[in-house]
Design an enzyme around this catalytic site. Structure first.
Site, PDB file in Angstrom:
ATOM      1  N   SER A   9       2.856 -10.221   0.094  1.00  0.00           N
ATOM      2  CA  SER A   9       2.490  -8.805   0.172  1.00  0.00           C
ATOM      3  C   SER A   9       2.828  -8.276   1.556  1.00  0.00           C
ATOM      4  CB  SER A   9       0.991  -8.636  -0.074  1.00  0.00           C
ATOM      5  OG  SER A   9       0.623  -7.307   0.249  1.00  0.00           O
ATOM      6  N   HIS A  33       5.675  -8.218  -3.088  1.00  0.00           N
ATOM      7  CA  HIS A  33       4.565  -7.364  -3.542  1.00  0.00           C
ATOM      8  C   HIS A  33       4.417  -6.192  -2.580  1.00  0.00           C
ATOM      9  CE1 HIS A  33       0.771  -6.721  -5.762  1.00  0.00           C
ATOM     10  NE2 HIS A  33       0.247  -6.380  -4.604  1.00  0.00           N
ATOM     11  N   ASP A  35       2.318  -2.814  -1.802  1.00  0.00           N
ATOM     12  CA  ASP A  35       1.078  -2.088  -2.053  1.00  0.00           C
ATOM     13  C   ASP A  35       1.235  -0.627  -1.662  1.00  0.00           C
ATOM     14  OD1 ASP A  35      -0.749  -4.163  -2.984  1.00  0.00           O
ATOM     15  OD2 ASP A  35      -0.530  -5.026  -0.980  1.00  0.00           O
ATOM     16  N   MET A  37      -0.708   2.823  -1.485  1.00  0.00           N
ATOM     17  CA  MET A  37      -2.086   3.351  -1.520  1.00  0.00           C
ATOM     18  C   MET A  37      -2.071   4.832  -1.185  1.00  0.00           C
ATOM     19  SD  MET A  37      -3.935   0.366   0.644  1.00  0.00           S
ATOM     20  CE  MET A  37      -3.736  -1.368   0.216  1.00  0.00           C
ATOM     21  N   HIS A  66       2.540  -2.299  -6.553  1.00  0.00           N
ATOM     22  CA  HIS A  66       1.127  -2.204  -6.952  1.00  0.00           C
ATOM     23  C   HIS A  66       0.649  -0.822  -6.548  1.00  0.00           C
ATOM     24  CE1 HIS A  66      -3.214  -3.926  -6.297  1.00  0.00           C
ATOM     25  NE2 HIS A  66      -3.153  -3.036  -7.265  1.00  0.00           N
ATOM     26  N   MET A  68      -1.891   1.714  -6.132  1.00  0.00           N
ATOM     27  CA  MET A  68      -3.314   2.028  -6.015  1.00  0.00           C
ATOM     28  C   MET A  68      -3.403   3.535  -5.793  1.00  0.00           C
ATOM     29  SD  MET A  68      -4.307  -1.304  -3.804  1.00  0.00           S
ATOM     30  CE  MET A  68      -2.596  -1.688  -3.490  1.00  0.00           C
ATOM     31  N   MET A 137      -7.283  -8.414  -9.710  1.00  0.00           N
ATOM     32  CA  MET A 137      -7.611  -8.288  -8.285  1.00  0.00           C
ATOM     33  C   MET A 137      -8.704  -9.291  -7.917  1.00  0.00           C
ATOM     34  SD  MET A 137      -5.760  -6.002  -6.774  1.00  0.00           S
ATOM     35  CE  MET A 137      -6.628  -6.046  -5.212  1.00  0.00           C
ATOM     36  N   GLY A 142      -7.509  -2.075  -1.365  1.00  0.00           N
ATOM     37  CA  GLY A 142      -7.485  -1.145  -0.236  1.00  0.00           C
ATOM     38  C   GLY A 142      -7.107  -1.803   1.079  1.00  0.00           C
ATOM     39  N   PHE A 143      -7.403  -3.088   1.200  1.00  0.00           N
ATOM     40  CA  PHE A 143      -7.175  -3.747   2.483  1.00  0.00           C
ATOM     41  C   PHE A 143      -6.742  -5.199   2.288  1.00  0.00           C
ATOM     42  CE2 PHE A 143     -10.212  -0.380   2.974  1.00  0.00           C
ATOM     43  CZ  PHE A 143      -9.716   0.321   4.073  1.00  0.00           C
ATOM     44  N   GLY A 144      -5.893  -5.673   3.188  1.00  0.00           N
ATOM     45  CA  GLY A 144      -5.536  -7.083   3.208  1.00  0.00           C
ATOM     46  C   GLY A 144      -6.580  -7.862   3.986  1.00  0.00           C
ATOM     47  N   ASP A 175      -4.260 -11.340  -6.987  1.00  0.00           N
ATOM     48  CA  ASP A 175      -3.936 -10.608  -5.763  1.00  0.00           C
ATOM     49  C   ASP A 175      -5.177 -10.443  -4.898  1.00  0.00           C
ATOM     50  OD1 ASP A 175      -2.953  -8.882  -3.833  1.00  0.00           O
ATOM     51  OD2 ASP A 175      -2.748  -7.168  -5.186  1.00  0.00           O
ATOM     52  N   GLY A 177      -6.676 -12.496  -1.004  1.00  0.00           N
ATOM     53  CA  GLY A 177      -7.328 -13.672  -0.440  1.00  0.00           C
ATOM     54  C   GLY A 177      -6.730 -14.999  -0.885  1.00  0.00           C
ATOM     55  N   GLY A 197      -0.686 -12.044   1.198  1.00  0.00           N
ATOM     56  CA  GLY A 197      -0.340 -11.197   2.331  1.00  0.00           C
ATOM     57  C   GLY A 197      -0.601 -11.903   3.640  1.00  0.00           C
ATOM     58  N   SER A 198      -1.874 -11.905   4.056  1.00  0.00           N
ATOM     59  CA  SER A 198      -2.235 -12.478   5.361  1.00  0.00           C
ATOM     60  C   SER A 198      -1.805 -13.932   5.495  1.00  0.00           C
ATOM     61  CB  SER A 198      -3.739 -12.417   5.561  1.00  0.00           C
ATOM     62  OG  SER A 198      -4.205 -11.142   5.240  1.00  0.00           O
TER      63      SER A 198
HETATM   64  C1  DX5 Z   1      -5.211  -5.194  -1.486  1.00  0.00           C
HETATM   65  C2  DX5 Z   1      -3.785  -5.439  -1.903  1.00  0.00           C
HETATM   66  C3  DX5 Z   1      -3.325  -6.837  -1.750  1.00  0.00           C
HETATM   67  C4  DX5 Z   1      -3.332  -7.323  -0.318  1.00  0.00           C
HETATM   68  C5  DX5 Z   1      -3.410  -8.819  -0.318  1.00  0.00           C
HETATM   69  O1  DX5 Z   1      -5.521  -3.905  -1.855  1.00  0.00           O
HETATM   70  O2  DX5 Z   1      -3.616  -5.107  -3.271  1.00  0.00           O
HETATM   71  O3  DX5 Z   1      -2.019  -6.980  -2.310  1.00  0.00           O
HETATM   72  O4  DX5 Z   1      -2.185  -6.912   0.380  1.00  0.00           O
HETATM   73  O5  DX5 Z   1      -3.561  -9.228   0.988  1.00  0.00           O
HETATM   74  P1  DX5 Z   1      -4.252 -10.626   1.389  1.00  0.00           P
HETATM   75  O6  DX5 Z   1      -3.379 -11.709   0.803  1.00  0.00           O
HETATM   76  O7  DX5 Z   1      -4.259 -10.574   2.858  1.00  0.00           O
HETATM   77  O8  DX5 Z   1      -5.620 -10.632   0.764  1.00  0.00           O
HETATM   78 ZN    ZN Z   2      -1.682  -5.631  -4.161  1.00  0.00          ZN
END
Ligand code: DX5
Ligand code: ZN
Length: 219
Positions: A9, A33, A35, A37, A66, A68, A137, A142-144, A175, A177, A197-198
């Site tokens: 991501s 991926h 995102d 938003m 994705h 959102m 999800m 909303g946040f990584g 998707d 964590g 992502g992270s």
């Molecule tokens: C959250 C996003 C995810 C996010 C995942 O709203 O949909 O795709 O980027 O990031 P990590 O892997 O850091 O949880």
């Molecule tokens: Zn996502």
């Protein structure tokens, strides 16, 4: 059974050098991926069409968008035009997603349906056949960088049961964590597409991070 797909991501990447970040992992992964938003469906804004278009010029990876957003339909044609491949919308926005699925497909996009942690599996059960991909999800959108919510694995199991009972090859994506420590549990529950992502872009060595996940999932 569908193949395993790792989808980094880009939300966790350094946007000042996005092209390089993506190219660094491109040969190790199957999909990207993205995102999007809108600051309305979720309390954050991320990126949009111009960024996707610029990325399309530097990679041939499949683009998993994705969305959102509360009004994603208005953007299906523009997304296709800038190189998106798959558009995932939320069941919380479209409790009856037949129309939106038709529109995504008419625009030449694959169609995905996402479900937030508090939403029960029953909300999507009747719509699995509409989907190329179902996104479960595992954090609140909303946040990584958030912590994986274990309870959603039961929804992955139910989705896997349904997909298999219908004889479909629908992808089941998890998707939020995800990292080397829990990717195997997500696979065992029935997921075959893993967004990270992270754990990829915030790692000292993103390629090693992808390899660690690949080893865990294929072990
Ligand atoms: C959250 C996003 C995810 C996010 C995942 O709203 O949909 O795709 O980027 O990031 P990590 O892997 O850091 O949880
Ligand atoms: Zn996502």
């Amino acid at each position: 059974m569908s193949r395993d797909v790792i989808a980094p991501s880009i939300l966790a990447a350094d946007f000042a050098k996005l092209g390089e970040e993506v190219q660094r992992v491109e040969n190790e992964v199957e999909m990207l991926h993205i995102d999007v938003m809108d600051g309305h469906f979720v309390p954050n804004i991320s990126l949009g069409l111009p960024v996707i278009e610029s990325l399309r010029a530097v990679t041939s990876l499949k683009f998993d968008c994705h969305l959102m957003m509360t009004n994603p339909e208005a953007y299906f044609d523009p997304l296709k035009a800038v190189g998106a491949d798959l558009a995932t919308v939320h069941i919380e926005v479209f409790p009856n997603p037949q129309g939106v699925a038709r529109k995504a497909k008419a625009a030449g996009l694959e169609f995905g349906l996402a479900i937030n942690p508090p939403t029960p599996y029953a909300a999507i059960d009747s719509f699995i056949e509409l989907c190329d991909l179902v996104l479960i999800m595992s954090v609140h959108p909303g946040f990584g960088g958030q912590t994986f919510i274990d309870e959603v694995l039961s929804k992955v199991e139910l989705t896997r049961k349904k997909v298999d009972s219908l004889g479909l090859s629908t992808d089941i994506e998890i998707d939020g964590g995800i990292g080397p420590e829990n990717i195997r549990r997500a696979k065992d529950a029935g997921a075959n597409v893993f967004v990270a992502g992270s754990s990829v872009f915030r790692a000292d060595d993103p390629v090693a991070a992808v390899t660690a996940m690949r080893n865990a999932v294929e072990a």
